[in-house]
Scaffold this motif. Structure first.
Motif, mmCIF file in Angstrom:
data_model
loop_
_atom_site.group_PDB
_atom_site.id
_atom_site.type_symbol
_atom_site.label_atom_id
_atom_site.label_comp_id
_atom_site.label_asym_id
_atom_site.label_seq_id
_atom_site.Cartn_x
_atom_site.Cartn_y
_atom_site.Cartn_z
ATOM 1 N N GLY A 142 36.282 28.340 42.280
ATOM 2 C CA GLY A 142 37.324 29.033 43.017
ATOM 3 C C GLY A 142 37.585 30.428 42.493
ATOM 4 O O GLY A 142 38.444 31.131 42.995
ATOM 5 N N GLY A 143 36.837 30.879 41.464
ATOM 6 C CA GLY A 143 37.084 32.169 40.857
ATOM 7 C C GLY A 143 36.279 33.304 41.477
ATOM 8 O O GLY A 143 36.508 34.457 41.175
ATOM 9 N N LEU A 144 35.363 32.995 42.368
ATOM 10 C CA LEU A 144 34.518 34.023 42.963
ATOM 11 C C LEU A 144 34.537 33.848 44.473
ATOM 12 O O LEU A 144 34.274 32.766 44.980
ATOM 13 N N THR A 145 34.875 34.929 45.165
ATOM 14 C CA THR A 145 34.896 34.890 46.623
ATOM 15 C C THR A 145 34.033 36.023 47.151
ATOM 16 O O THR A 145 34.129 37.156 46.675
ATOM 17 N N ILE A 146 33.183 35.709 48.080
ATOM 18 C CA ILE A 146 32.342 36.720 48.710
ATOM 19 C C ILE A 146 32.873 36.954 50.120
ATOM 20 O O ILE A 146 33.079 36.018 50.882
ATOM 21 N N ALA A 147 33.093 38.233 50.423
ATOM 22 C CA ALA A 147 33.643 38.576 51.747
ATOM 23 C C ALA A 147 32.939 39.818 52.261
ATOM 24 O O ALA A 147 32.485 40.667 51.483
ATOM 25 N N SER A 148 32.836 39.941 53.563
ATOM 26 C CA SER A 148 32.289 41.168 54.153
ATOM 27 C C SER A 148 33.414 42.196 54.223
ATOM 28 O O SER A 148 34.602 41.876 54.126
ATOM 29 N N ASP A 150 34.649 43.656 56.640
ATOM 30 C CA ASP A 150 35.539 43.421 57.767
ATOM 31 C C ASP A 150 36.642 42.414 57.428
ATOM 32 O O ASP A 150 37.680 42.388 58.092
ATOM 33 N N GLN A 151 36.437 41.596 56.414
ATOM 34 C CA GLN A 151 37.407 40.568 56.050
ATOM 35 C C GLN A 151 38.411 41.047 54.991
ATOM 36 O O GLN A 151 39.309 40.303 54.632
ATOM 37 N N VAL A 152 38.244 42.277 54.498
ATOM 38 C CA VAL A 152 39.095 42.797 53.430
ATOM 39 C C VAL A 152 40.205 43.646 54.033
ATOM 40 O O VAL A 152 39.981 44.424 54.963
ATOM 41 N N ASP A 155 44.457 47.688 52.183
ATOM 42 C CA ASP A 155 44.940 47.942 50.826
ATOM 43 C C ASP A 155 43.806 47.733 49.805
ATOM 44 O O ASP A 155 43.619 48.520 48.882
ATOM 45 N N VAL A 156 43.022 46.653 49.960
ATOM 46 C CA VAL A 156 41.916 46.356 49.062
ATOM 47 C C VAL A 156 40.779 47.356 49.284
ATOM 48 O O VAL A 156 40.127 47.798 48.333
ATOM 49 N N LYS A 157 40.537 47.738 50.557
ATOM 50 C CA LYS A 157 39.471 48.699 50.847
ATOM 51 C C LYS A 157 39.693 50.021 50.117
ATOM 52 O O LYS A 157 38.743 50.651 49.663
ATOM 53 N N SER A 158 40.948 50.440 49.956
ATOM 54 C CA SER A 158 41.233 51.708 49.297
ATOM 55 C C SER A 158 40.925 51.663 47.795
ATOM 56 O O SER A 158 40.737 52.677 47.161
#
Length: 164
Positions: A142-148, A150-152, A155-158
């Motif tokens: 549960g400590g690693l998440t992979i996202a594209s 488009d799913q972020v 705020d995180v993109k910045s």
């Protein structure tokens, strides 16, 4: 005639008072400690948990094959190297083939007293070889998440850093 008989009895006594393995083998053996890759630190630990030797591979060391009367020696070789998983190798003495020669040449004295007392009834392997496995990083469940992208969230993109 008496002199020849005395010499014959003395020679027979010497043969019967020795052990076949004690004459033709050793009680300590050279053991080559290897690893792939070489340059690993190793330690040899006896059955009592005591370090009997430390070094860096490759190395050749001398170890006793006996751990007491009628008792074979057993050692654990522990390998350590940065970037690799720690590994162990078990070294256990087996019966020396020359010990069986006591049936023909050494008699009961050689089989039951001389060879067990000297440790010559046991023989160690010639080498301890391991291939070290590279250490791999792992994340807790549960400590690693992979996202594209488009799913972020915006705020995180910045906070993302572009890698080229």
């Amino acid at each position: 005639m008496f002199k020849k008989l005395t010499m014959g009895v003395a020679a027979a006594g010497m043969v019967l008072a020795t052990g076949c393995a004690s004459i033709l083998s050793d009680s300590s053996y050279p053991v080559t400690i290897n690893s792939t890759p070489s340059g690993a630190n190793f330690s040899v630990v006896n059955e009592a948990g005591l370090d009997v030797h430390t070094g860096v591979t490759p190395d050749t060391i001398t170890l006793a094959a006996s751990d007491g009367f009628f008792s074979s020696a057993s050692y654990t070789v522990k390998y350590q190297m940065a970037g690799y998983n720690e590994q162990s190798f078990q070294l256990t003495a087996g019966m020396d083939g020359w010990y069986i020669g006591n049936i023909l040449f050494g008699g009961l004295i050689g089989m039951l007293i001389v060879d067990p007392a000297t440790g010559a009834m046991w023989k160690l392997p010639e080498s301890a070889n391991v291939t070290l496995q590279p250490a791999t990083a792992s994340a807790p469940m549960g400590g690693l998440t992979i996202a594209s992208i488009d799913q972020v969230s915006e705020d995180v993109k910045s906070q993302l850093v572009r890698v080229q």
